[in-house]
Design a protein around this motif. Structure first.
Motif, short mmCIF file in Angstrom:
data_model
loop_
_atom_site.label_atom_id
_atom_site.label_comp_id
_atom_site.label_asym_id
_atom_site.label_seq_id
_atom_site.Cartn_x
_atom_site.Cartn_y
_atom_site.Cartn_z
N HIS A 34 -9.63 0.13 3.18
CA HIS A 34 -10.37 1.38 3.06
C HIS A 34 -11.54 1.84 2.14
O HIS A 34 -12.07 2.85 2.00
CB HIS A 34 -9.07 2.49 2.73
CG HIS A 34 -8.28 2.86 4.17
ND1 HIS A 34 -8.60 3.33 5.05
CD2 HIS A 34 -6.98 2.47 4.23
CE1 HIS A 34 -7.44 3.18 5.90
NE2 HIS A 34 -6.58 2.74 5.29
N GLY A 35 -11.58 0.80 1.26
CA GLY A 35 -12.79 0.64 0.16
C GLY A 35 -12.49 1.95 -0.71
O GLY A 35 -11.41 2.41 -1.13
N ARG A 36 -13.52 2.39 -1.16
CA ARG A 36 -13.64 3.52 -2.16
C ARG A 36 -13.14 4.66 -1.78
O ARG A 36 -12.45 5.46 -2.39
CB ARG A 36 -15.11 3.53 -2.65
CG ARG A 36 -15.09 3.87 -3.99
CD ARG A 36 -16.76 3.64 -4.60
NE ARG A 36 -17.43 4.72 -3.62
CZ ARG A 36 -18.08 6.05 -4.37
NH1 ARG A 36 -17.59 6.43 -5.55
NH2 ARG A 36 -18.51 6.81 -3.63
N ALA A 37 -13.49 4.86 -0.35
CA ALA A 37 -12.74 6.19 0.28
C ALA A 37 -11.12 6.28 0.29
O ALA A 37 -10.83 7.48 -0.02
CB ALA A 37 -13.38 6.23 1.79
N GLY A 38 -10.68 5.21 0.25
CA GLY A 38 -9.27 5.22 0.24
C GLY A 38 -8.80 5.74 -1.18
O GLY A 38 -7.66 6.24 -1.16
N ILE A 39 -9.39 5.16 -1.96
CA ILE A 39 -8.82 5.51 -3.61
C ILE A 39 -9.22 6.94 -3.68
O ILE A 39 -8.24 7.48 -4.23
CB ILE A 39 -9.86 4.68 -4.56
CG1 ILE A 39 -9.56 3.22 -4.13
CG2 ILE A 39 -9.25 5.10 -6.09
CD1 ILE A 39 -8.23 2.71 -4.45
N SER A 61 -9.71 8.55 8.48
CA SER A 61 -9.55 7.37 7.33
C SER A 61 -9.26 6.05 8.29
O SER A 61 -9.89 5.06 7.86
CB SER A 61 -8.46 7.72 6.50
OG SER A 61 -8.48 8.80 5.83
N HIS A 62 -8.31 6.31 9.17
CA HIS A 62 -8.14 4.97 9.77
C HIS A 62 -8.84 4.31 10.86
O HIS A 62 -8.88 3.29 11.01
CB HIS A 62 -6.57 4.96 10.53
CG HIS A 62 -5.46 5.26 9.40
ND1 HIS A 62 -5.07 4.09 8.46
CD2 HIS A 62 -4.66 6.07 8.96
CE1 HIS A 62 -4.18 4.44 7.67
NE2 HIS A 62 -3.78 5.70 7.83
N ILE A 63 -9.79 5.28 11.45
CA ILE A 63 -10.67 4.70 12.09
C ILE A 63 -11.87 4.12 11.43
O ILE A 63 -12.27 3.13 11.46
CB ILE A 63 -11.57 5.84 12.99
CG1 ILE A 63 -10.50 6.46 14.01
CG2 ILE A 63 -12.93 5.41 13.70
CD1 ILE A 63 -11.02 7.72 15.02
#
Lengths: 162, 162, 162, 162, 162, 162
Positions: free
Chosen positions: E19-24, E80-82
């Protein structure tokens, strides 16, 4: 329990407190096919979540019964959790009352099927508690038998409860 | 029915019209564990909702079969409501057609399982109607038996419809 | 429509009959991202299923509104299908009545949110039909405005309906 | 309240106790489109179910929050019921704890979205309680603003609990 | 990351990979209201589950997109998951294809709404990648704009795909 | 297969590739009650969707197992699709791993019940493959039998994974 990490130890203690030996048996069956998932139930669900002191075990178990009854498709888990609720001292009356209320949010079919599961749990615990009387008079433990006098109970007046 | 309030009386009349004796029996079973919920089904679901003249009973029953099939987890209720639909004169063809359409909204698994329930209901009603012929030739009532000639029906051309 | 296969042609005709121009627009939006899915909606849902004569379009649309309201998470589709029901001559009263009944099977939250969608559809159609009067007196088209006299309607007696 | 039947009167009293003025407003909006459903919420959900003394209002509200969070699609109702829980003295900590537990039964997405709703409710009540301070220093009431010091909270150690 | 336990460290690494930075950022928002749940997502979902080598990350992400699309009510998580799927090299075509297939199991409304989310994700990533061209010609980045030539795409023949 | 349209032919070929003879049998049972739905499964689900080359059959089957496990109420279909996954070369380990991951999105009850279905499928295939050894030593094929040594597997340390 030597060698277990703290989460697992805490989880097992909480699991035993709510579900007793039956909880361990359910997880042992699961562990034959998916041992990791069985460990996650213990370490995460019971060790990380249920063991937290921010909500009482009684409140947690009420919420779980409500949630699992709402799912509708998780009747084996509902059975375990109704047993867990009884183990924690939540009364049969309170359980039926909570499941009845689920009709408002999850619909009548989910509530009615949940009450069917509760009836099975109550009958099994009754049978387990009175093996001697059952041996003498099996009808007393069937739980599902309807005495003649109750036959039209569904059609009767509302009684005294509000 | 003396002593019953009007909602209960109206509900029982509507319940009998749709579900007949089977409806009362289902509620009597429920009433052994949750008598109040049984009364709410009669007074609220059938007395307050179904009895309202703003929508025909036929339309209400079609909507109920669609809703309960969509839930996916309420197969005992689906069975009752397919029986109710047949009692109101909705044909087997219409019921299968409606359940097939549910594949579009609730997915094929829900539709296929609903059609399995319909097959059971149709077979049970067929068996109940022809007890004598069944006694002489039990195969005729099994409903699930597949005559040799139909064996490859799934693979055939589309026929004429629509 | 030259060059289209029969299923697509039949599907488009049925789609137009139920949803009119709005149905085509919804599918054109979908087609920009997933053109095949848009074609499947036309050829399969409308061409294969809805076009079959075994169940009337009115009955099909009642079942669809019931199913989509039961899903709970498909409010854009519910909006389309309530519009479709009105296009087929199903009355506002019948739609509200059907959605109210969904409280019994899908729970009150699903029914209440569905009725919110119906209120929006009714208001939009009212606004579209009366642009001139709206221009002169905008309050008449808001749909959501509550005249003083209705203020306590929720608390009033049950009126005449059964 | 003269002229109201007993169920409605009892329901309104229970509704006010849990939801206050906000509950009446929600039902008044519903009543503009579906007045009967609004009355059924009062007389059936609150008058018949919640008013029964067999389960405490606190326990009922915990079960309702759990059920509505589990549904996943009923966020407006979840908002009402989190407010109702706070009105009954259930703490923010207990609500977050219960919603967190829902991850185990309804999945993490349902739990995370429910906690987003709880965050909104907490922020709105905070803003409503401190209008003066808000007027002077609007940043203090946004609820969603993240002070620098908390920035990496997600990545920190587990702290002391449990 | 000194002082973090191994599960958290492993979870953060896996989370960043998908997810990169978006996940955090998503977890930091959650952590403001429910810091423990945010930690459980990292340590349990990503550290215990996703990090296991028994299934490739690509396969895990396909399964997650399918599951979250099936839920129907978890559109923020689907987004998020897409994004996560695209980050792992799963193509837009594969994602649309998978979501289209969900129509078979979860119904067309769930599939259509999921494709709407995918369209938004694709448009956002396109806009983020081409800020300069967007500045000169904003229409090119809207993603939702329909060029005249595509107008009747929904109505066209099936093309060559099987 | 002479006389079949292309969609049906393509669908049957894909159905056989994934589900073998068992797939045809399931659809033949369905066809006795709803022949059209059986044809739609072949022509639409397998002929229109699965046969498209934009996503590999392996990826499609992973997505389907994830979706059907998430539904929770479609255990007969889950059984078929786990069999289909094994037929396509997806390993038991990968299937268990995927179902375990579903606990994160659909909740632990759905994941645990799905793993129970997988255990049944594995045991049936094991029994079918080793009829001779089973005849000599029936315990080897039970699948559910727990050797003494595994008894406390649920309580053991985490081992080396991941």
């Amino acid at each position: 329990m030597a060698g277990m990490d703290m989460r697992t130890r805490r989880g097992l203690a909480t699991l035993r407190q709510i579900h007793g030996r039956a909880g361990i048996e359910v997880l042992d069956t699961l562990a034959r096919t998916a041992p990791e998932l069985s460990r996650f139930v213990i370490a995460f669900a019971f060790g990380d979540i249920y063991a937290r002191p921010q909500l009482s075990l009684r409140d947690r178990q009420l919420a779980t019964v409500a949630s699992v009854a709402t799912l509708g498709h998780a009747l084996p888990q509902l059975k375990s959790h109704i047993n867990g609720a009884l183990n924690l001292g939540i009364t049969k009356t309170e359980i039926i009352e909570l499941l009845m209320q689920m009709a408002v949010y999850a619909g009548f079919p989910a509530a009615i099927n949940a009450i069917g599961v509760a009836a099975d749990v109550f009958a099994e615990r009754h049978a387990a508690k009175e093996p001697k009387r059952a041996a003498r008079s099996p009808q007393q433990t069937t739980g599902r038998r309807r005495p003649r006098a109750q036959k039209h109970s569904a059609l009767r007046g509302r009684g005294k409860s509000p």
